[in-house]
Motif scaffolding. Structure first.
Motif, PDB file in Angstrom:
ATOM      1  N   VAL A  89       0.825  -1.210   0.000  1.00 43.47           N
ATOM      2  CA  VAL A  89       0.000   0.000   0.000  1.00 43.47           C
ATOM      3  C   VAL A  89       0.857   1.258   0.000  1.00 43.47           C
ATOM      4  N   VAL A  90       1.856   1.283   0.874  1.00 45.50           N
ATOM      5  CA  VAL A  90       2.636   2.503   1.080  1.00 45.50           C
ATOM      6  C   VAL A  90       3.734   2.670   0.027  1.00 45.50           C
ATOM      7  N   GLY A  91       4.336   1.552  -0.424  1.00 40.25           N
ATOM      8  CA  GLY A  91       5.463   1.634  -1.342  1.00 40.25           C
ATOM      9  C   GLY A  91       5.205   2.466  -2.590  1.00 40.25           C
ATOM     10  N   PRO A  92       4.139   2.185  -3.345  1.00 39.49           N
ATOM     11  CA  PRO A  92       3.882   2.988  -4.547  1.00 39.49           C
ATOM     12  C   PRO A  92       3.628   4.462  -4.236  1.00 39.49           C
ATOM     13  N   LEU A  93       2.940   4.741  -3.120  1.00 39.26           N
ATOM     14  CA  LEU A  93       2.684   6.130  -2.747  1.00 39.26           C
ATOM     15  C   LEU A  93       3.988   6.842  -2.391  1.00 39.26           C
ATOM     16  N   ALA A  94       4.856   6.147  -1.648  1.00 41.12           N
ATOM     17  CA  ALA A  94       6.143   6.740  -1.279  1.00 41.12           C
ATOM     18  C   ALA A  94       7.009   6.967  -2.514  1.00 41.12           C
ATOM     19  N   GLY A  95       6.973   6.021  -3.446  1.00 41.87           N
ATOM     20  CA  GLY A  95       7.745   6.184  -4.668  1.00 41.87           C
ATOM     21  C   GLY A  95       7.293   7.377  -5.479  1.00 41.87           C
ATOM     22  N   ARG A  96       5.975   7.543  -5.597  1.00 43.76           N
ATOM     23  CA  ARG A  96       5.452   8.680  -6.348  1.00 43.76           C
ATOM     24  C   ARG A  96       5.789   9.993  -5.654  1.00 43.76           C
ATOM     25  N   LEU A  97       5.696   9.999  -4.336  1.00 44.04           N
ATOM     26  CA  LEU A  97       6.007  11.208  -3.579  1.00 44.04           C
ATOM     27  C   LEU A  97       7.485  11.561  -3.686  1.00 44.04           C
ATOM     28  N   ALA A  98       8.345  10.533  -3.818  1.00 45.47           N
ATOM     29  CA  ALA A  98       9.794  10.763  -3.910  1.00 45.47           C
ATOM     30  C   ALA A  98      10.182  11.484  -5.192  1.00 45.47           C
ATOM     31  N   ASP A  99       9.304  11.478  -6.201  1.00 47.47           N
ATOM     32  CA  ASP A  99       9.570  12.230  -7.420  1.00 47.47           C
ATOM     33  C   ASP A  99       9.310  13.719  -7.237  1.00 47.47           C
ATOM     34  N   ARG A 100       8.678  14.090  -6.094  1.00 48.98           N
ATOM     35  CA  ARG A 100       8.279  15.481  -5.875  1.00 48.98           C
ATOM     36  C   ARG A 100       8.972  16.134  -4.679  1.00 48.98           C
ATOM     37  N   VAL A 101       9.266  15.336  -3.646  1.00 52.00           N
ATOM     38  CA  VAL A 101       9.892  15.894  -2.442  1.00 52.00           C
ATOM     39  C   VAL A 101      11.199  15.167  -2.176  1.00 52.00           C
ATOM     40  N   ASN A 102      11.934  15.637  -1.193  1.00 52.06           N
ATOM     41  CA  ASN A 102      13.240  15.065  -0.860  1.00 52.06           C
ATOM     42  C   ASN A 102      13.091  13.587  -0.457  1.00 52.06           C
ATOM     43  N   PRO A 103      13.592  12.644  -1.264  1.00 51.01           N
ATOM     44  CA  PRO A 103      13.427  11.224  -0.946  1.00 51.01           C
ATOM     45  C   PRO A 103      14.129  10.803   0.341  1.00 51.01           C
ATOM     46  N   SER A 104      15.200  11.503   0.708  1.00 50.70           N
ATOM     47  CA  SER A 104      15.908  11.146   1.930  1.00 50.70           C
ATOM     48  C   SER A 104      15.067  11.446   3.168  1.00 50.70           C
ATOM     49  N   VAL A 105      14.258  12.475   3.110  1.00 49.65           N
ATOM     50  CA  VAL A 105      13.358  12.779   4.224  1.00 49.65           C
ATOM     51  C   VAL A 105      12.337  11.665   4.382  1.00 49.65           C
ATOM     52  N   LEU A 106      11.791  11.194   3.273  1.00 45.67           N
ATOM     53  CA  LEU A 106      10.820  10.104   3.315  1.00 45.67           C
ATOM     54  C   LEU A 106      11.455   8.837   3.888  1.00 45.67           C
ATOM     55  N   SER A 107      12.660   8.507   3.404  1.00 46.03           N
ATOM     56  CA  SER A 107      13.342   7.301   3.877  1.00 46.03           C
ATOM     57  C   SER A 107      13.631   7.373   5.372  1.00 46.03           C
ATOM     58  N   THR A 108      14.088   8.522   5.823  1.00 53.11           N
ATOM     59  CA  THR A 108      14.417   8.684   7.235  1.00 53.11           C
ATOM     60  C   THR A 108      13.169   8.571   8.103  1.00 53.11           C
ATOM     61  N   THR A 109      12.073   9.154   7.654  1.00 49.37           N
ATOM     62  CA  THR A 109      10.805   9.040   8.383  1.00 49.37           C
ATOM     63  C   THR A 109      10.350   7.591   8.452  1.00 49.37           C
ATOM     64  N   GLY A 110      10.488   6.873   7.340  1.00 52.20           N
ATOM     65  CA  GLY A 110      10.117   5.464   7.330  1.00 52.20           C
ATOM     66  C   GLY A 110      10.932   4.652   8.313  1.00 52.20           C
ATOM     67  N   LEU A 111      12.217   4.946   8.406  1.00 57.95           N
ATOM     68  CA  LEU A 111      13.078   4.212   9.349  1.00 57.95           C
ATOM     69  C   LEU A 111      12.690   4.478  10.796  1.00 57.95           C
ATOM     70  N   ALA A 112      12.227   5.692  11.094  1.00 59.59           N
ATOM     71  CA  ALA A 112      11.752   5.986  12.449  1.00 59.59           C
ATOM     72  C   ALA A 112      10.555   5.088  12.795  1.00 59.59           C
ATOM     73  N   LEU A 113       9.669   4.862  11.823  1.00 60.81           N
ATOM     74  CA  LEU A 113       8.530   3.967  12.047  1.00 60.81           C
ATOM     75  C   LEU A 113       8.996   2.521  12.215  1.00 60.81           C
ATOM     76  N   VAL A 114      10.009   2.126  11.442  1.00 62.00           N
ATOM     77  CA  VAL A 114      10.557   0.768  11.573  1.00 62.00           C
ATOM     78  C   VAL A 114      11.116   0.555  12.978  1.00 62.00           C
ATOM     79  N   ILE A 115      11.852   1.532  13.486  1.00 59.41           N
ATOM     80  CA  ILE A 115      12.413   1.424  14.839  1.00 59.41           C
ATOM     81  C   ILE A 115      11.294   1.262  15.860  1.00 59.41           C
ATOM     82  N   ALA A 116      10.259   2.086  15.727  1.00 56.26           N
ATOM     83  CA  ALA A 116       9.124   1.988  16.657  1.00 56.26           C
ATOM     84  C   ALA A 116       8.489   0.603  16.580  1.00 56.26           C
ATOM     85  N   GLY A 117       8.374   0.056  15.372  1.00 52.01           N
ATOM     86  CA  GLY A 117       7.804  -1.274  15.214  1.00 52.01           C
ATOM     87  C   GLY A 117       8.652  -2.357  15.857  1.00 52.01           C
TER      88      GLY A 117
END
Length: 466
Positions: A321-349
């Protein structure tokens, strides 16, 4: 659909041709991923039918993984000489023929031969998959294309165990391999028709580098497999020494080769190096979690294997669900910000999973796994986009090979860490805390490249305006 719309200034394939090429890649990737997850569930049935020990039948999976890991960089480098289209067609053909041979095998030794060939075919297709997406799609849609790839992989991981369980309820294990034959033929026809042709690179192939790469990666994978299976110290230490010697010789060879298999100057680009490092650390956590949760659910919570498999599904489903949305968003905003935010969620998980006990319950387990999948879906496509976009398109085959190798080695190291922790007699929750630490290190690396990605986006915007 917006993914297949064509603009006048687009590179890559036109919309209709792009659609057929993507169908070829999706079907081939899905087949490889589903095959791996299906066969793992069928190992007890194979052992009983062929009358072999459980320890021996594990090689049905291991030999596939070892061969695949050993040849990833080789095929990525070779694709520059013979073109990615030919490598992909070779890999798909080999995989399908080997699947047929596996379905017809009635001896373990013969089955292992065909599984090794399947691993060879899978290495050829997976090593250049990401670079083919870059060749097919325009640069403006690169993140979206890699998000689509994440959707396919996530769907394969989610569907594989369920499909295997259903098929094994009605038929025998050879049909799991036979299923790949008609699907593979369709994929092969699509690939032959739709994949773009390109001019091969002039020059020679780094044969010594290829042999050293195979020795290093096979030795490394076998070392981690030996640790994961609690082999004697002399066994995994010896294999580790072989991998270390091979890796040292490989690096020396790449520095002086006229046409190196893996040009080391690629790692001079900080965005690329940081993205590779973040990916490797994140996949250590993923590989670790997939094995650790099996022990946690079955041994600590007392759940059945079937329910355990079901509790895994939120991870790939969230990724889908999230992967395609994140990929599309990465074409518009800083992809490193998205990746870092995702890793914060992974740590919490990971932290939430490490706190699971027998009173947690099904719902409590589901949301924790879903949180990891959500974070990984937000991390992976933007991070892959950074790897691909940080270097010239001419080097995309090398980047794709590094991407596949990093993923494979990271996951294998995670599995080995679980084996080491259990061998020391420590609680399985320790491995999940290690996963959180690995994800935290990945977050630190990912955050370090945010300014670099911002400057790259500003430079790209300035050149577009100019």
């Amino acid at each position: 659909m917006w993914l297949f719309e064509t603009r006048e200034d687009d590179d890559g394939l036109p919309g209709p041709e792009r659609l057929l090429a993507v169908l070829a890649l999706v079907s081939g990737t899905l087949m490889s991923v589903v095959d791996t997850t299906m066969i793992n569930l069928a190992l007890p049935s194979i052992a009983a039918d062929l009358e072999v020990a459980s320890a021996d039948v594990v090689w049905v999976t291991t030999i596939f993984q070892v061969v695949s890991a050993a040849f990833l960089l080789v095929f990525a480098g070779l694709s520059e000489l013979v073109t990615r289209r030919r490598i992909y067609l070779f890999g798909l053909s080999t995989f399908v023929l080997a699947a047929l041979g596996s379905a017809l095998s009635r001896q373990l030794e013969l089955l292992l031969v065909f599984r090794a060939l399947q691993g060879l075919g899978a290495a050829a297709t997976l090593s250049i998959g990401a670079s083919l997406y870059r060749l097919i799609f325009p640069s403006r849609l690169l993140g979206s294309a890699l998000g689509l790839s994440a959707l396919v992989v996530g769907g394969g991981y989610a569907a594989g165990p369920t499909l295997s369980g259903v098929m094994l309820s009605f038929t025998h294990w050879p049909w799991l391999f036979a299923l790949n034959v008609p699907l593979g033929v369709v994929s092969l026809l699509l690939a032959y028709r739709a994949l773009p042709r390109e001019a091969p690179r002039q020059g020679s192939f780094d044969v010594p580098g290829a042999l050293l790469s195979m020795l290093t990666l096979a030795g490394l994978f076998l070392t981690m497999d030996a640790i994961g299976h609690r082999a004697p110290l002399w066994q995994w230490a010896g294999l580790g020494a072989v991998a270390l010697a091979g890796g040292t010789a490989f690096i020396r060879r790449q520095r002086r080769a006229a046409y190196p298999l893996l040009p080391l100057y690629l790692f001079g680009e900080r965005r690329f190096t940081l993205a590779v490092s973040a990916s490797g650390l994140a996949f250590i956590g993923q590989g670790l979690a997939f094995v650790a949760l099996s022990f946690l659910y079955q041994e600590k919570m007392g759940l059945s294997p079937l329910l355990t498999a079901w509790l895994f599904t939120p991870w790939p489903l969230a990724l889908m669900v999230v992967g395609p949305l994140a990929g599309r968003l990465a074409d518009r905003v800083n992809p490193s910000v998205l990746s870092t935010t995702g890793l914060a969620l992974v740590i919490a998980g990971f932290v939430a999973l490490a706190l699971v006990d027998k009173n947690t319950g099904i719902v409590g387990s589901l949301w924790r796994v879903a949180l990891c999948g959500l974070g990984f879906g937000l991390f992976q496509p933007p991070n892959n986009r950074e790897m691909m976009a940080s270097l010239p398109a001419a080097r995309s085959a090398n980047v794709s090979g590094v991407m596949s190798t990093t993923r494979t080695v990271g996951q294998s190291l995670g599995v080995a860490l679980v084996g080491a922790v259990l061998a020391l007699g420590l609680a399985v929750q320790v491995t999940l805390w290690l996963g959180a630490v690995s994800a935290l290190l990945s977050l630190v690396v990912s955050a370090a490249r945010i300014p670099l990605a911002r400057r790259a986006m500003q430079a790209r915007a300035s050149s577009t305006v100019a």
